[in-house]
Scaffold this active site. Sequence first.
Site, short mmCIF file in Angstrom:
data_model
loop_
_atom_site.label_atom_id
_atom_site.label_comp_id
_atom_site.label_asym_id
_atom_site.label_seq_id
_atom_site.Cartn_x
_atom_site.Cartn_y
_atom_site.Cartn_z
N GLU A 108 1.47 4.34 7.36
CA GLU A 108 0.43 3.92 6.43
C GLU A 108 -0.08 5.14 5.65
O GLU A 108 0.19 6.28 6.02
CB GLU A 108 -0.72 3.27 7.21
N ASN A 116 0.82 -1.22 0.00
CA ASN A 116 0.00 0.00 0.00
C ASN A 116 0.85 1.26 0.00
O ASN A 116 0.35 2.36 0.22
CB ASN A 116 -0.95 0.01 1.20
#
Length: 269
Positions: free
Chosen positions: A142, A135
């Site tokens: 993140e 990702n």
Amino acid sequence: MKVIIRDDPATSAKEAALQIAATFHNEPHGVLGVATGSSPHALYAALTALVADGLDLSGITVFALDEYVGLDPSHPQSYHSVIDRDVTVPLRLDPSQVFVPEGNVASAAHAAAAYDSAISEAGGILLQILGIGTNGHIGFNEPGSPRDSRTRVVRLAESTRTDNSRFFATPADVPSEAVSQGIGTISEALAIIVMANGSHKAEAVRDAIEGCVTEESPASLLQLHPDVTFYLDRDAASLLRLDDRARDGRDGEWSARMWCTGSSASMSS
Ligand code: F6R
């Protein structure tokens, strides 16, 4: 941003190991930043071979990128254990000079805040090794992580927990939080190398190198850093426009430039 594409992970790992060896030959007491996960495995194996051939890393200090919250350091998948197994022992490092963030639930937040100071007091990271998540995460920053973030407790994306479930007995065993160096912390390293292999990394690699600079794709923020080298195999590089030139027979090294118009950053080619 430099992009080095080789036919297989072992070849690019050897070249990355030579970059590290040259850096610490010149700075034998410098600070190396290390990643866990599968991406740097071949690199650590190549470095181990160089150490067996006489490379002396015994004077360096090492800081790991991250650690799960809530795993005992003795757990085989704690990053304390992984770094010990993959880095400290094979590279013959002084264990007292190897630092991993504290993942103890009660004290993690406090220890995280002290981690950046410890890096600064050690002289700052000369060279940081990174992997990249599917990702686009770097460390455990993140998507959406602030570009000026510091070492802190973070919640793992569900996709990251799924990706990392291969290291645990059941998916439910993957911790939901980690302590991670922030993007601001990582960006202070003087040089950064990113190891990525396999077609499952191709999208993240494309977004990092040729995508817009955005906190939604944390690795794209590396485009703002003056000294980043991506070491890729053909599969990880398969979605890059740069790769067209590899097929033209050039040797697989380029200076990438900013592809996304509208960004305020500039890059030389
Ligand atoms: C590891 C880390 C992560 C990994 C990334 C890729 O310390 O911070 O960013 O580098 O999740 O993991 P692998 O290499 O296992 O695909």
